[in-house]
Design an enzyme around this catalytic site. Structure first.
Site, mmCIF file in Angstrom:
data_model
loop_
_atom_site.group_PDB
_atom_site.id
_atom_site.type_symbol
_atom_site.label_atom_id
_atom_site.label_comp_id
_atom_site.label_asym_id
_atom_site.label_seq_id
_atom_site.Cartn_x
_atom_site.Cartn_y
_atom_site.Cartn_z
ATOM 1 N N PHE A 154 7.949 -2.875 1.328
ATOM 2 C CA PHE A 154 8.386 -4.258 1.551
ATOM 3 C C PHE A 154 7.714 -4.902 2.756
ATOM 4 C CE2 PHE A 154 11.317 -2.213 4.586
ATOM 5 C CZ PHE A 154 11.278 -3.113 5.643
ATOM 6 N N LYS A 178 2.807 -2.254 -8.594
ATOM 7 C CA LYS A 178 4.275 -2.300 -8.576
ATOM 8 C C LYS A 178 4.664 -2.563 -7.122
ATOM 9 C CE LYS A 178 7.730 -0.607 -7.673
ATOM 10 N NZ LYS A 178 8.639 -1.220 -6.690
ATOM 11 N N GLU A 181 10.339 -4.454 -4.764
ATOM 12 C CA GLU A 181 11.225 -5.419 -5.428
ATOM 13 C C GLU A 181 11.934 -6.315 -4.421
ATOM 14 O OE1 GLU A 181 11.501 -2.247 -5.015
ATOM 15 O OE2 GLU A 181 13.540 -1.464 -5.139
ATOM 16 N N CYS A 286 4.520 0.039 9.918
ATOM 17 C CA CYS A 286 4.268 1.487 9.928
ATOM 18 C C CYS A 286 3.447 1.886 11.147
ATOM 19 C CB CYS A 286 3.526 1.894 8.676
ATOM 20 S SG CYS A 286 1.917 1.127 8.566
ATOM 21 N N GLU A 387 12.547 8.077 11.604
ATOM 22 C CA GLU A 387 11.918 6.756 11.654
ATOM 23 C C GLU A 387 13.036 5.723 11.519
ATOM 24 O OE1 GLU A 387 9.729 5.406 8.168
ATOM 25 O OE2 GLU A 387 8.284 4.405 9.473
HETATM 26 P P1 NAD Z 1 10.254 2.830 0.260
HETATM 27 O O1 NAD Z 1 9.706 4.208 0.265
HETATM 28 O O2 NAD Z 1 11.719 2.638 0.169
HETATM 29 O O3 NAD Z 1 9.637 2.007 -0.978
HETATM 30 C C1 NAD Z 1 8.258 1.975 -1.228
HETATM 31 C C2 NAD Z 1 8.025 1.746 -2.707
HETATM 32 O O4 NAD Z 1 8.593 2.837 -3.432
HETATM 33 C C3 NAD Z 1 8.675 0.476 -3.247
HETATM 34 O O5 NAD Z 1 7.801 -0.122 -4.174
HETATM 35 C C4 NAD Z 1 9.942 0.984 -3.914
HETATM 36 O O6 NAD Z 1 10.333 0.194 -5.019
HETATM 37 C C5 NAD Z 1 9.550 2.375 -4.369
HETATM 38 N N1 NAD Z 1 10.681 3.314 -4.364
HETATM 39 C C6 NAD Z 1 11.770 3.287 -3.543
HETATM 40 N N2 NAD Z 1 12.577 4.314 -3.819
HETATM 41 C C7 NAD Z 1 11.998 5.013 -4.821
HETATM 42 C C8 NAD Z 1 12.344 6.196 -5.530
HETATM 43 N N3 NAD Z 1 13.474 6.863 -5.273
HETATM 44 N N4 NAD Z 1 11.505 6.649 -6.485
HETATM 45 C C9 NAD Z 1 10.372 5.992 -6.760
HETATM 46 N N5 NAD Z 1 9.981 4.859 -6.119
HETATM 47 C C10 NAD Z 1 10.786 4.381 -5.162
HETATM 48 O O7 NAD Z 1 9.651 2.086 1.538
HETATM 49 P P2 NAD Z 1 10.006 0.628 2.085
HETATM 50 O O8 NAD Z 1 11.374 0.666 2.674
HETATM 51 O O9 NAD Z 1 9.685 -0.401 1.080
HETATM 52 O O10 NAD Z 1 8.914 0.485 3.252
HETATM 53 C C11 NAD Z 1 9.089 0.999 4.533
HETATM 54 C C12 NAD Z 1 8.458 2.361 4.659
HETATM 55 O O11 NAD Z 1 7.081 2.299 4.337
HETATM 56 C C13 NAD Z 1 8.513 2.892 6.088
HETATM 57 O O12 NAD Z 1 8.804 4.263 6.043
HETATM 58 C C14 NAD Z 1 7.100 2.659 6.609
HETATM 59 O O13 NAD Z 1 6.695 3.515 7.647
HETATM 60 C C15 NAD Z 1 6.315 2.914 5.372
HETATM 61 N N6 NAD Z 1 4.990 2.307 5.454
HETATM 62 C C16 NAD Z 1 3.941 3.135 5.658
HETATM 63 C C17 NAD Z 1 2.675 2.607 5.774
HETATM 64 C C18 NAD Z 1 1.493 3.487 6.010
HETATM 65 O O14 NAD Z 1 0.400 2.983 5.998
HETATM 66 N N7 NAD Z 1 1.657 4.773 6.219
HETATM 67 C C19 NAD Z 1 2.478 1.215 5.683
HETATM 68 C C20 NAD Z 1 3.585 0.402 5.455
HETATM 69 C C21 NAD Z 1 4.852 0.961 5.352
#
Ligand code: NAD
Length: 502
Positions: A154, A178, A181, A286, A387
């Site tokens: 997000f 994808k 959402e 991140c 985190e």
């Molecule tokens: P998230 O892991 O909750 O979601 C990421 C994606 O995975 C979304 O598209 C979501 O719909 C999907 N998703 C969520 N739960 C799922 C599940 N159980 N099974 C399959 N798919 C699922 O992450 P977020 O809250 O959207 O974003 C924040 C996180 O992303 C933080 O941990 C941040 O550090 C990380 N991030 C990392 C980087 C990097 O470059 N390493 C960059 C940006 C964000």
């Protein structure tokens, strides 16, 4: 009188906006007011399949198009993205909550990946060796992998998708995106702009959704490669599922980024740098600095300077003038961050600035929280180990650079880190010994520019290759090695033994 129907953000499949009837719907908030702003359909297996089929059908023609023709479409997309930069930043700010100038900067960083992708024909060139054996030549070609999928978080609704699909598409692949959402609108808008730039239908598809859509992509036999960015537990499971299904995968995870501050650092400069890195985008980056490791005599002055600045941060709606920080993305996330501040107090960390009770007048239902600063944090505490992904900065104190390096290297996350010092020798030692993917020297958020590659180590990235730059091109292409002989009449045929070609 009934309330007006909320706008629904559609999928984008084969160049068309699609909202299947009977779709499950997700809510997209305005984080500054706490109200539901629009709805988003959550794709089922059949909708994901339709997107993958569209991408598969578009693949042969796009893969075989001359790289320069693909690059020309990319150049038009670049122009359109530049022209719509403010519109995209406003959309990102409206759904994420970050301030407009911050959103504009993140859109710009994404656009830089499109600039890089325009030059990708140069990186698709193979190698050629003449006479590797008598009359035998050898060459390599880099070919597209096939249908690729991208699953994004997000926090950067424009930039993170742009780390992926321009590179994949310039390499001759087709793509199913994808996005999160929680922030669906920017991906749809980018797909529309790419179509306007001349991208054939089916080359880029967008499906919205949750775990159902993600699982459908990960297990779909038509998907060859998956790029993921999100939290560590999901990244790890994506990596494992893709490996089980024979897919190429890069899965970028979460972070706990440390800034090591040595006593010789310029404290005012360092505090200015850290304050933006910790609280910018409400800590939902991140590459945010979430832990300061103060070495020796650096501790008292840096804590004092951070306190002064943390209290001065202006918090309000992302589209209001002069704000430093907006709300968090959802009420659930705000409550989770608040819970971590409670935990830190319970664990015995010293609370220097407490953001829990912060209220923004006129936006009492928004997902706001103030800035929090903890001192005297220990590595065993939950507020250090997890985190938090919010505007909470913690300070740990150590005696030496050696201890600081050992502390950072013992942390399972390894996305980014920075050192603040005036000593070239200390900086060089840090750069050499630290086990982290991206390192800054007096640079708090060392996000690589588009023609370098972005990625962490350890629990911050599962897979071998980082995103964009040359590693991105490697991820989205496969090498084929061709050995060629054109026999003359008297050339002996290959025999029974292992040929040595000599
Ligand atoms: P998230 O892991 O909750 O979601 C990421 C994606 O995975 C979304 O598209 C979501 O719909 C999907 N998703 C969520 N739960 C799922 C599940 N159980 N099974 C399959 N798919 C699922 O992450 P977020 O809250 O959207 O974003 C924040 C996180 O992303 C933080 O941990 C941040 O550090 C990380 N991030 C990392 C980087 C990097 O470059 N390493 C960059 C940006 C964000």
């Amino acid at each position: 009188m009934s309330a007006p129907a909320k706008q629904v953000v559609s999928h984008w499949i084969n160049g068309q906006a699609v909202i299947p009837s009977g779709s499950r719907m997700g809510e997209v908030f305005n984080p500054a007011t706490g109200a539901v702003a629009r709805h988003v359909p959550l794709a089922d297996v059949a909708t994901v399949d339709a997107a993958v089929q569209a991408a598969a059908a578009a693949l042969p023609a796009w893969r075989d198009a001359p790289p320069l023709r693909r690059a020309r479409v990319m150049q038009k997309f670049l122009q359109l993205m530049q022209a719509h930069q403010e519109e995209l930043a406003a959309l990102a700010s409206a759904e994420h909550g970050k301030t407009l100038p911050d959103a504009l900067g993140s859109v710009q960083r994404g656009i830089e990946v499109i600039e890089f992708a325009c030059g990708i024909p140069h990186l698709l060139k193979g190698e050629y060796s003449e006479n590797v054996g008598s009359g035998v030549d050898c060459h390599t070609v880099r070919q597209a992998v096939g249908v690729c999928a991208g699953i994004t978080p997000f926090n950067f609704p424009v930039m993170v998708p742009l780390w992926m699909f321009p590179v994949a598409i310039a390499c001759g692949n087709t793509f199913v995106l994808k996005p999160s959402e929680k922030v669906p609108s920017c991906s749809l808008r980018m797909a529309q702009l790419f179509q306007q730039a001349g991208l054939p239908d089916g080359v880029l598809n967008v499906v919205h959704g949750d775990k159902v859509a993600v699982d459908a992509l990960l297990t779909h036999p038509g998907v060859s490669a998956v790029s993921f960015v999100g939290s560590t537990p999901i990244a790890k499971s994506i990596y494992e599922t893709c490996a089980r299904h024979g897919k190429r995968v890069q899965a970028l995870g979460g972070a706990k980024n440390h800034a090591v501050v040595l006593p010789d650092a310029d404290m005012a400069f360092t505090a200015d740098a850290l304050i933006g890195a910790a609280y910018g985008s409400a800590g939902e980056r991140c590459m945010a600095i979430s832990a300061v490791v103060a070495v020796g005599a650096a501790a008292d002055p840096i804590v004092a300077q951070l306190k002064k600045r943390a209290l001065a941060i202006k918090i309000g709606p992302g589209d209001a003038d002069g704000m430093d920080m907006g709300p968090l993305v959802t009420g659930v996330h705000r409550d989770k961050v608040k819970g971590y501040v409670d935990l830190g107090v319970k664990e015995g960390a010293q609370l220097i600035v407490d953001g829990r009770a912060h209220v923004v007048k006129g936006h009492e239902n928004g997902f706001f929280i103030g800035t929090t600063l903890f001192d005297q944090v220990k590595p065993t505490m939950g507020i250090y180990k997890d985190e938090i992904f919010g505007p909470v900065l913690i300070v740990l104190r150590v005696d030496t650079l050696e201890e600081a390096i050992a502390l950072v290297n013992a942390n399972p996350y390894a996305n980014g880190t920075a050192i603040f010092t005036e000593s070239g020798g200390a900086a060089r030692r840090f750069e050499n010994e630290i086990q982290v993917g991206m390192v800054g020297v007096n640079v708090p958020i060392p996000v690589p520019v588009a023609f370098y590659s972005f990625g962490g180590w350890k629990n911050s990235l599962f897979g071998d290759l980082h995103v964009h730059g040359t590693e991105g091109v490697k991820f989205y292409t496969r090498t084929k090695v061709v050995t060629t002989r054109w026999p003359k009449q008297d050339t002996p045929a290959a025999g029974f033994h292992m040929p040595t070609l000599g």
